[in-house]
Motif scaffolding. Sequence first.
Motif, mmCIF file in Angstrom:
data_model
loop_
_atom_site.group_PDB
_atom_site.id
_atom_site.type_symbol
_atom_site.label_atom_id
_atom_site.label_comp_id
_atom_site.label_asym_id
_atom_site.label_seq_id
_atom_site.Cartn_x
_atom_site.Cartn_y
_atom_site.Cartn_z
ATOM 1 N N GLU A 98 37.225 -18.246 2.867
ATOM 2 C CA GLU A 98 36.486 -19.469 3.345
ATOM 3 C C GLU A 98 37.209 -20.194 4.046
ATOM 4 O OE1 GLU A 98 35.567 -20.772 -0.838
ATOM 5 O OE2 GLU A 98 33.737 -19.630 -0.851
ATOM 6 N N GLY A 99 38.434 -20.231 3.995
ATOM 7 C CA GLY A 99 39.575 -21.172 4.712
ATOM 8 C C GLY A 99 39.660 -20.662 6.149
ATOM 9 N N LEU A 100 39.562 -19.307 6.214
ATOM 10 C CA LEU A 100 39.924 -18.605 7.424
ATOM 11 C C LEU A 100 38.550 -18.580 8.454
ATOM 12 C CD1 LEU A 100 41.636 -15.461 6.353
ATOM 13 C CD2 LEU A 100 42.482 -17.387 7.726
ATOM 14 N N ARG A 101 37.410 -18.753 7.716
ATOM 15 C CA ARG A 101 36.194 -19.038 8.515
ATOM 16 C C ARG A 101 36.087 -20.378 8.904
ATOM 17 N NH1 ARG A 101 32.570 -15.004 8.889
ATOM 18 N NH2 ARG A 101 31.203 -16.517 9.692
ATOM 19 N N GLU A 102 36.473 -21.176 8.111
ATOM 20 C CA GLU A 102 36.561 -22.774 8.578
ATOM 21 C C GLU A 102 37.248 -23.057 9.661
ATOM 22 O OE1 GLU A 102 37.478 -24.854 4.966
ATOM 23 O OE2 GLU A 102 35.774 -24.735 3.826
ATOM 24 N N ARG A 103 38.452 -22.145 9.826
ATOM 25 C CA ARG A 103 39.375 -22.365 11.013
ATOM 26 C C ARG A 103 38.986 -21.601 12.284
ATOM 27 N NH1 ARG A 103 45.511 -20.908 10.046
ATOM 28 N NH2 ARG A 103 45.274 -21.478 12.076
ATOM 29 N N GLY A 104 37.574 -21.107 12.006
ATOM 30 C CA GLY A 104 36.873 -20.300 13.264
ATOM 31 C C GLY A 104 37.191 -19.059 13.136
ATOM 32 N N HIS A 105 38.029 -18.426 12.632
ATOM 33 C CA HIS A 105 38.488 -16.860 12.416
ATOM 34 C C HIS A 105 37.330 -15.974 12.405
ATOM 35 C CE1 HIS A 105 42.875 -17.693 12.743
ATOM 36 N NE2 HIS A 105 42.741 -18.430 11.693
ATOM 37 N N TRP A 106 37.103 -14.886 13.239
ATOM 38 C CA TRP A 106 36.418 -13.741 12.936
ATOM 39 C C TRP A 106 36.801 -13.235 11.899
ATOM 40 C CZ3 TRP A 106 35.684 -12.978 18.946
ATOM 41 C CH2 TRP A 106 34.499 -13.573 19.331
ATOM 42 N N LEU A 107 36.095 -12.589 10.841
ATOM 43 C CA LEU A 107 36.736 -11.742 9.957
ATOM 44 C C LEU A 107 35.986 -10.461 9.768
ATOM 45 C CD1 LEU A 107 36.697 -14.240 6.857
ATOM 46 C CD2 LEU A 107 38.454 -13.718 8.748
ATOM 47 N N ALA A 108 36.801 -9.321 9.618
ATOM 48 C CA ALA A 108 36.268 -7.865 9.526
ATOM 49 C C ALA A 108 36.820 -7.163 8.476
ATOM 50 C CB ALA A 108 36.678 -7.201 10.954
ATOM 51 N N VAL A 109 36.202 -5.985 8.069
ATOM 52 C CA VAL A 109 36.732 -5.259 7.056
ATOM 53 C C VAL A 109 37.029 -3.578 7.936
ATOM 54 C CG1 VAL A 109 36.352 -3.852 4.903
ATOM 55 C CG2 VAL A 109 35.475 -6.238 5.196
ATOM 56 N N ALA A 110 38.182 -3.193 7.717
ATOM 57 C CA ALA A 110 38.631 -1.843 8.235
ATOM 58 C C ALA A 110 39.081 -1.021 6.796
ATOM 59 C CB ALA A 110 39.433 -1.943 9.367
ATOM 60 N N THR A 111 38.128 -0.260 6.483
ATOM 61 C CA THR A 111 38.605 0.502 5.199
ATOM 62 C C THR A 111 38.379 1.931 5.155
ATOM 63 O OG1 THR A 111 37.709 0.315 2.830
ATOM 64 C CG2 THR A 111 36.098 -0.055 4.543
ATOM 65 N N GLY A 112 38.899 2.540 4.211
ATOM 66 C CA GLY A 112 38.642 4.099 3.935
ATOM 67 C C GLY A 112 37.501 4.187 3.138
ATOM 68 N N LYS A 113 36.870 3.280 2.580
ATOM 69 C CA LYS A 113 35.770 3.645 1.755
ATOM 70 C C LYS A 113 34.604 4.231 2.615
ATOM 71 C CE LYS A 113 34.647 0.545 -1.446
ATOM 72 N NZ LYS A 113 35.405 1.217 -2.721
ATOM 73 N N SER A 114 33.693 4.712 2.065
ATOM 74 C CA SER A 114 32.426 5.015 2.728
ATOM 75 C C SER A 114 31.467 3.616 3.053
ATOM 76 C CB SER A 114 31.561 6.001 1.823
ATOM 77 O OG SER A 114 31.038 5.384 0.823
ATOM 78 N N ARG A 115 30.597 3.931 3.924
ATOM 79 C CA ARG A 115 29.641 2.882 4.239
ATOM 80 C C ARG A 115 28.960 2.298 3.057
ATOM 81 N NH1 ARG A 115 29.543 -1.613 6.367
ATOM 82 N NH2 ARG A 115 30.560 -0.613 8.184
ATOM 83 N N ARG A 116 28.551 3.486 2.209
ATOM 84 C CA ARG A 116 27.667 3.089 1.054
ATOM 85 C C ARG A 116 28.459 2.172 -0.146
ATOM 86 N NH1 ARG A 116 24.887 7.734 -2.750
ATOM 87 N NH2 ARG A 116 24.368 6.247 -4.813
ATOM 88 N N GLY A 117 29.873 2.903 -0.228
ATOM 89 C CA GLY A 117 30.796 2.326 -0.997
ATOM 90 C C GLY A 117 30.796 0.953 -0.715
ATOM 91 N N LEU A 118 31.266 0.564 0.537
ATOM 92 C CA LEU A 118 31.559 -0.757 0.810
ATOM 93 C C LEU A 118 30.362 -1.825 0.802
ATOM 94 C CD1 LEU A 118 33.452 -3.063 2.305
ATOM 95 C CD2 LEU A 118 32.582 -2.385 4.461
ATOM 96 N N ASN A 119 29.142 -1.254 1.223
ATOM 97 C CA ASN A 119 28.142 -2.188 1.060
ATOM 98 C C ASN A 119 27.720 -2.540 -0.607
ATOM 99 O OD1 ASN A 119 27.605 -2.009 3.764
ATOM 100 N ND2 ASN A 119 26.037 -0.556 3.570
ATOM 101 N N GLU A 120 27.961 -1.398 -1.439
ATOM 102 C CA GLU A 120 27.879 -1.612 -2.754
ATOM 103 C C GLU A 120 28.863 -2.696 -3.330
ATOM 104 O OE1 GLU A 120 27.974 2.194 -4.601
ATOM 105 O OE2 GLU A 120 26.070 2.580 -4.195
ATOM 106 N N ALA A 121 30.139 -2.533 -3.117
ATOM 107 C CA ALA A 121 31.209 -3.533 -3.040
ATOM 108 C C ALA A 121 30.983 -4.972 -2.914
ATOM 109 C CB ALA A 121 32.331 -3.104 -2.620
ATOM 110 N N LEU A 122 30.377 -4.893 -1.445
ATOM 111 C CA LEU A 122 29.981 -6.355 -0.909
ATOM 112 C C LEU A 122 28.964 -6.992 -1.999
ATOM 113 C CD1 LEU A 122 30.081 -5.553 2.830
ATOM 114 C CD2 LEU A 122 31.672 -7.049 1.435
#
Length: 219
Positions: A98-122
Amino acid sequence: MTVRRFDLIAFDWDGTLFDSTAAIARSIQLAVADVGGTVPTDEQASYVIGMALLPALAHAAPDVPKDKYNDLASRYRYHYLKQQELITLFKGVLPMLEGLRERGHWLAVATGKSRRGLNEALQHVDLRGMFDSSRTADETAGKPHPLMLQELMAELGVQPERLLMIGDTTHDLQMAQNAGCASVGVAYGAHAGAELAACTPLHVACDVEDLHQWLRTNA
């Protein structure tokens, strides 16, 4: 006001934001046992975290024949899903993001998980809308290949020197090197601090609080 050094901050997921290292390692060990392979040690099972699933399992279980890889992956998913509801974000991760977003950073995830696995985790950790983009191992090249970060940079219009990769494995940090980007290691996940330091990150954080403080003053 501190000048922002990085426009985009990309995070690995497991072992960096999500406290799942032990569950993943144990699921790998149980899956290998299920198909009759030599069960890897905790260190061997943790080493492959961050890689795409099939290469990770093949590395952790070199004596399992290729014709059993699909069964091995299926058993891994079975054991991991049994534990998934018990896995949470590391303490302090939400305020940091939340603090990083307030400072205007874009945030991304780069993961070895599958798309389905990441979406479920989110969904489980209620992070919808927190990240501007993400890449998973089943939709692009796996770590340490740089394509994951290159695609994120192209999508968001960010140059390599304006992207910071944060991860808990040497695979994450090597991916950043391969993409021409800076990195920060976190020593509370799968790989030890000394291993991470050998990849010359800008910093190796001992916990989330340490990471948050470093980002406040350096990102």
